[in-house]
Motif scaffolding. Structure first.
Motif, PDB file in Angstrom:
ATOM      1  N   LEU A 156      -5.414  -0.447   8.600  1.00 56.32           N
ATOM      2  CA  LEU A 156      -5.681   0.196   7.314  1.00 56.32           C
ATOM      3  C   LEU A 156      -7.057   0.837   7.413  1.00 56.32           C
ATOM      4  O   LEU A 156      -7.865   0.481   8.283  1.00 56.32           O
ATOM      5  N   VAL A 192       0.845  -1.199   0.000  1.00 60.78           N
ATOM      6  CA  VAL A 192       0.000   0.000   0.000  1.00 60.78           C
ATOM      7  C   VAL A 192       0.880   1.249   0.000  1.00 60.78           C
ATOM      8  O   VAL A 192       0.612   2.225  -0.717  1.00 60.78           O
ATOM      9  N   ARG A 193       1.944   1.220   0.795  1.00 63.54           N
ATOM     10  CA  ARG A 193       2.855   2.372   0.882  1.00 63.54           C
ATOM     11  C   ARG A 193       3.590   2.592  -0.444  1.00 63.54           C
ATOM     12  O   ARG A 193       3.671   3.721  -0.945  1.00 63.54           O
ATOM     13  N   GLN A 205      -0.707   4.510  -2.000  1.00 68.36           N
ATOM     14  CA  GLN A 205      -2.075   4.431  -1.453  1.00 68.36           C
ATOM     15  C   GLN A 205      -3.125   4.772  -2.518  1.00 68.36           C
ATOM     16  O   GLN A 205      -4.107   5.448  -2.255  1.00 68.36           O
ATOM     17  N   LYS A 256      -5.902   2.991   2.606  1.00 74.30           N
ATOM     18  CA  LYS A 256      -5.006   4.033   3.106  1.00 74.30           C
ATOM     19  C   LYS A 256      -4.327   3.545   4.385  1.00 74.30           C
ATOM     20  O   LYS A 256      -4.916   2.770   5.161  1.00 74.30           O
ATOM     21  N   LEU A 257      -3.098   4.020   4.605  1.00 79.49           N
ATOM     22  CA  LEU A 257      -2.391   3.692   5.839  1.00 79.49           C
ATOM     23  C   LEU A 257      -2.958   4.503   6.996  1.00 79.49           C
ATOM     24  O   LEU A 257      -3.535   5.581   6.796  1.00 79.49           O
TER      25      LEU A 257
END
Length: 621
Positions: free
Chosen positions: A485, A426-427, A431, A496-497
């Motif tokens: 998340l 995700v990073r 994102q 998204k983080l």
């Protein structure tokens, strides 16, 4: 005196000796002249809460009801019980409407049911302004809220109708499914004065809940229907196409089923509905266009071929099972594709043009959030009953011990490495993607979407290729649930983080464990059924009948069908399954003893008592 009258009406017209939880308190508040907002689950007996006050108060009660079939069934049932009632809707001609209102003005009817669209017509408004109205009752009151699952603009205008009355009567509102926000909307929109608010509890102890995953849905449903061939049930599909395909599949498999969706002609829909209500057909395959107006008490199962779009829709549809209080089963057949279907349906949903762009955006976000909560129900390994109750704001134990999840064998897996890889993926992609893209990347899928977005070049590509798609999705869902998340609230649902994401990358981080149901492998085509949902796993068992009592019960059902045919009414209006079962257990020999049977009021004993007694004397033991 009023206390005795309540109990007398309950027994004489409805055949019950005692009130269900919450009913008497609501009735007392209405009789005292106080407005009421009551949230009661389907099958909890909310209609009695306004029907009994209507019979005790001077004048005529106006019941606002959203569906023609709903009000026609309720009026027919009331007249069968000896209560004078009528309805006003588009099924009547102008002369029939005029005649009904004339009789109502003369005091002929204690209850008059009306569609919300008819309230402000000159003819009905003239009647309402000159008649003695005892009460205005708004049934299915969640329709008044734009946050409700069945919002109807005509419901918003009910308050305008009430304001035009020369004397404001008591106003009561009832619904089976309403979150706190919807309840606030109902109170505000209707302008309830110093209302008595009550939520009697959403739990339906007689219903068994289960979610089944994997395998062929059609084959699972075919086996279920084969095992429950003597029972009445509904199978819901998300789309008209789904209804038609399942209907043809089951018909070709030798089942007698009917279907119902908005793409059929009105005549075909009516024929299907009547076959189901009158027990000429035991099973109906339908979209959610079917059922809101169905008061059939002996539905023993509700199956969902697809995941509904919200918990409100699911609980309302599932709640059509077991309205007589007898055990019934609610089984949802889930696959991840259901979420995609749900999103597509929501994206194509038309939103009222009267709203501002901001309001439309909020409604779309609310719909997507509902869909996520529904998906959570389908994928949780926790107690299903607790999930439902908490969704509607009710305190619940961690396990009921009687739903499909509580009875299933649960396995655990340490997926710390996979969870850390999800955070990295995700990073690394900024994102920018949702669950499907992240899962596909980690699994090393070779798809056009992944190649087009260069995710096959990501350092995370293929890092979890051995985990499997289902488990990968379980990991991501668990991370969202636990706050590692978050998903955006728009239709893209991007991952998204959060502040907690980095915790999973730290050395010595606590193990990330997921739980999942151990699925029993179904043998396709060999008639081998899963144990889940089988008799003996229900939360409440029906009164056990001996072999001879069971034979008498079957004879009772045949007699009920003949009696209903003579009067041209649905069989459940003659007697519910619960009443027939009680007859088989009590074995009454006189009309006085018949009055002790659950659901046998004085009117029913006069109409059907002799026939039931004759059957007991000739077939009973």
């Amino acid at each position: 005196m009023e206390e005795e009258q309540k109990k007398q009406i309950l027994k004489t017209y409805f055949g019950y000796d005692t009130f269900r939880p919450g009913q008497e308190e609501i009735i007392d508040q209405i009789l005292s002249g106080r407005d009421v907002l009551a949230v009661m689950p389907t099958g909890a007996g909310k209609s009695l809460c306004y029907q009994i006050p209507a019979l005790l108060m001077p004048g005529t009660a106006v019941i606002v009801s959203p569906l023609i079939s709903l009000m026609m069934d309720q009026v027919k049932a009331l007249n069968e019980a000896g209560v004078h009632a009528a309805y006003i809707n588009s099924s009547l001609t102008e002369s029939q409407t005029a005649r009904a209102l004339e009789l109502a003005k003369a005091g002929r009817y204690k209850l008059i049911y009306v569609a919300p669209e008819r309230l402000e017509t000159p003819r009905f408004l003239d009647f309402a302004c000159h008649a003695h109205l005892s009460m205005i009752t708004v049934d299915e009151a969640h329709c008044i809220s734009q946050w409700g699952q069945d919002f109807r603009p005509s419901y918003v205008r009910i308050s305008s109708f009430i304001r035009q009355l020369p004397v404001r009567p008591v106003v009561s509102a009832f619904t089976a499914t309403a979150t706190e926000k919807v309840r606030e909307d109902i109170l505000s929109s209707l302008g309830l004065v110093r209302p008595y608010e009550t939520v009697t509890g959403f739990d339906r102890p007689n219903l068994y809940f289960e979610v089944q995953k994997g395998g062929s849905k059609k084959e699972r449903i075919r086996r279920y229907l084969a095992e429950h061939s003597s029972q009445s049930g509904i199978v819901y599909c998300a789309t008209r196409k789904g209804v038609d395909e399942l209907y043809l599949y089951l018909e070709n498999a030798g089942f007698s089923v009917s279907r119902y969706h908005a793409g059929m002609s009105p005549e075909a829909r009516k024929a299907s509905q009547e076959d189901f209500i009158y027990d000429r057909g035991r099973v109906i395959i339908a979209t959610n266009a079917f059922g809101m107006g169905i008061d059939k008490s002996n539905v023993r199962f509700v199956l969902h071929y697809n995941m509904p779009q919200s918990m409100e829709h699911y609980y309302q549809e599932a709640g059509r099972a077991g309205r007589d209080g007898e055990p019934a089963e609610c089984i949802l057949f889930y696959s991840p594709q259901d979420t995609m279907i749900g999103r597509l349906l929501l994206e194509s949903k038309e939103v009222e043009q009267d709203y501002t762009e901001e309001e439309r955006r909020m409604i779309r976000e609310q719909d997507m959030e509902r869909l996520r909560k529904m998906e959570g129900y389908c994928t949780t390994t926790g107690c299903l009953r607790s999930y439902i109750l908490r969704y509607f704001g009710e305190q619940a134990e961690d396990g009921c011990g009687s739903c499909g999840n509580c009875l299933a064998e649960i396995e655990q897996m340490d997926v710390s490495e996979a969870a850390a890889d999800v955070v990295r993926c995700v990073r690394d992609c900024g994102q920018r993607f949702g669950q499907s893209m992240i899962a596909g990347t980690l699994l090393g899928e070779n798809t056009g979407r992944i190649r087009d977005r260069s995710m096959d070049k990501s350092p995370s590509y293929g890092k979890q290729s051995k985990l499997g798609k289902a488990r990968m999705q379980d990991v991501i869902r668990a991370m969202v649930e636990r706050g590692y998340l978050r998903q955006t609230k728009d239709k893209y649902m991007l991952l998204k983080l959060t502040e907690r994401s980095e915790e999973l990358l730290e050395e010595g981080a606590e193990s990330f464990i997921i739980s999942y149901k151990k699925e029993e492998k179904a043998e396709e085509g060999k008639g081998k059924s899963r144990k889940a949902g089988a008799s003996g796993r229900r939360p409440a068992q029906a009164a056990d009948l001996t072999e001879s009592q069971q034979e008498l019960f079957e004879e009772m059902r045949k007699l009920r069908m003949r009696l209903a045919g003579k009067r041209k009414i649905p069989p459940y209006m003659v007697a519910s399954d619960k009443t027939l079962r009680d007859l088989c257990v009590r074995m009454p020999r006189t009309q006085e003893e018949l009055l002790d049977v659950n659901g046998m009021g004085e009117k029913k004993v006069k109409q059907y008592g002799e026939a039931f007694l004759e059957l007991i004397l000739t077939k009973g033991v």
